[in-house]
Design a protein around this motif. Structure first.
Motif, mmCIF file in Angstrom:
data_model
loop_
_atom_site.group_PDB
_atom_site.id
_atom_site.type_symbol
_atom_site.label_atom_id
_atom_site.label_comp_id
_atom_site.label_asym_id
_atom_site.label_seq_id
_atom_site.Cartn_x
_atom_site.Cartn_y
_atom_site.Cartn_z
ATOM 1 N N ALA A 63 55.279 -99.516 -33.169
ATOM 2 C CA ALA A 63 55.935 -98.206 -33.266
ATOM 3 C C ALA A 63 55.405 -97.251 -32.211
ATOM 4 C CB ALA A 63 55.732 -97.623 -34.661
ATOM 5 N N THR A 64 54.119 -97.334 -31.917
ATOM 6 C CA THR A 64 53.535 -96.474 -30.886
ATOM 7 C C THR A 64 54.157 -96.780 -29.527
ATOM 8 O OG1 THR A 64 51.455 -96.289 -32.078
ATOM 9 C CG2 THR A 64 51.388 -95.827 -29.712
ATOM 10 N N PHE A 65 54.300 -98.052 -29.202
ATOM 11 C CA PHE A 65 54.888 -98.420 -27.912
ATOM 12 C C PHE A 65 56.370 -98.074 -27.855
ATOM 13 C CE2 PHE A 65 51.178 -101.342 -27.501
ATOM 14 C CZ PHE A 65 50.676 -100.785 -26.335
ATOM 15 N N GLU A 66 57.062 -98.199 -28.958
ATOM 16 C CA GLU A 66 58.482 -97.848 -28.988
ATOM 17 C C GLU A 66 58.684 -96.343 -28.818
ATOM 18 O OE1 GLU A 66 60.012 -99.488 -32.609
ATOM 19 O OE2 GLU A 66 59.654 -101.549 -31.948
ATOM 20 N N VAL B 215 53.585 -95.248 -22.197
ATOM 21 C CA VAL B 215 52.368 -96.002 -22.527
ATOM 22 C C VAL B 215 52.636 -97.484 -22.373
ATOM 23 C CG1 VAL B 215 50.744 -96.605 -24.363
ATOM 24 C CG2 VAL B 215 51.419 -94.229 -24.045
ATOM 25 N N GLY B 216 53.782 -97.947 -22.870
ATOM 26 C CA GLY B 216 54.121 -99.360 -22.757
ATOM 27 C C GLY B 216 54.263 -99.804 -21.313
ATOM 28 N N ALA B 217 54.908 -98.979 -20.499
ATOM 29 C CA ALA B 217 55.093 -99.328 -19.086
ATOM 30 C C ALA B 217 53.759 -99.355 -18.360
ATOM 31 C CB ALA B 217 56.049 -98.336 -18.428
ATOM 32 N N VAL C 15 53.177 -103.714 -21.132
ATOM 33 C CA VAL C 15 53.845 -104.250 -22.311
ATOM 34 C C VAL C 15 55.306 -103.822 -22.266
ATOM 35 C CG1 VAL C 15 53.937 -104.214 -24.819
ATOM 36 C CG2 VAL C 15 51.730 -104.169 -23.649
ATOM 37 N N ALA C 16 56.175 -104.756 -22.426
ATOM 38 C CA ALA C 16 57.610 -104.417 -22.388
ATOM 39 C C ALA C 16 58.190 -104.349 -23.768
ATOM 40 C CB ALA C 16 58.362 -105.472 -21.570
ATOM 41 N N LEU D 273 49.185 -103.250 -39.146
ATOM 42 C CA LEU D 273 48.600 -102.925 -37.847
ATOM 43 C C LEU D 273 49.580 -103.217 -36.721
ATOM 44 C CD1 LEU D 273 46.209 -102.123 -36.026
ATOM 45 C CD2 LEU D 273 45.499 -104.519 -36.104
ATOM 46 N N VAL D 274 50.188 -104.389 -36.742
ATOM 47 C CA VAL D 274 51.159 -104.755 -35.709
ATOM 48 C C VAL D 274 52.338 -103.780 -35.730
ATOM 49 C CG1 VAL D 274 52.827 -106.524 -34.994
ATOM 50 C CG2 VAL D 274 50.495 -107.177 -35.610
#
Length: 130
Positions: A115-118, A123-125, A129-130, A109-110
């Motif tokens: 991977a989604t944020f990378e 989405v991360g910004a 989430v950095a 899950l992690v």
């Protein structure tokens, strides 16, 4: 979950907690009775264990079912005295129900979330989430 990690035997009535208890390799016991119940009520309880989603659990041999109070006492006594007796059945139970019975689901899950944020920095910004 912490109570399953520390119990010697796990007793429940047709609950998905049977799978959780098997993950901790605890003997699993399923009562099929209710003191004072009439035939119709007893049939309903027994039918819980015949539901389609329960077939892999029932067929695995990882759950001992008790038809009455004396059977429940005997099943608990047997499980306390010989907890290793049902190990292969509990393993079959997990193999028949879980996609990955390796205990690494949180890691997967992690990894998927990371991977989604990378992949999508936007989405991360946006989420901070950095």
């Amino acid at each position: 979950m912490s109570s399953l990690a520390h119990c010697a035997v796990h007793v429940n009535v047709a609950s998905s907690m049977t799978v959780d208890g098997a993950m901790f390799d605890r003997p699993q016991i399923g009562p099929e009775f209710l003191p004072g119940a009439n035939r119709t009520q007893l049939r309903r309880i027994t039918d819980f264990y015949r539901q389609e989603h329960w077939e892999p659990i029932s067929a695995s041999g990882g759950l001992v079912r008790a038809a009455d109070a004396s059977g429940l006492v005997e099943a608990i006594r047997d499980a306390l005295e010989n907890p290793d007796v049902g190990i292969s059945g509990r393993r079959r139970l997990l193999e028949g129900v879980l996609t990955w019975p390796d205990g690494r689901s949180v890691e997967r899950l992690v990894g998927a979330v990371s991977a989604t944020f990378e992949r999508d920095e936007h989405v991360g910004a946006r989420s901070g989430v950095a």
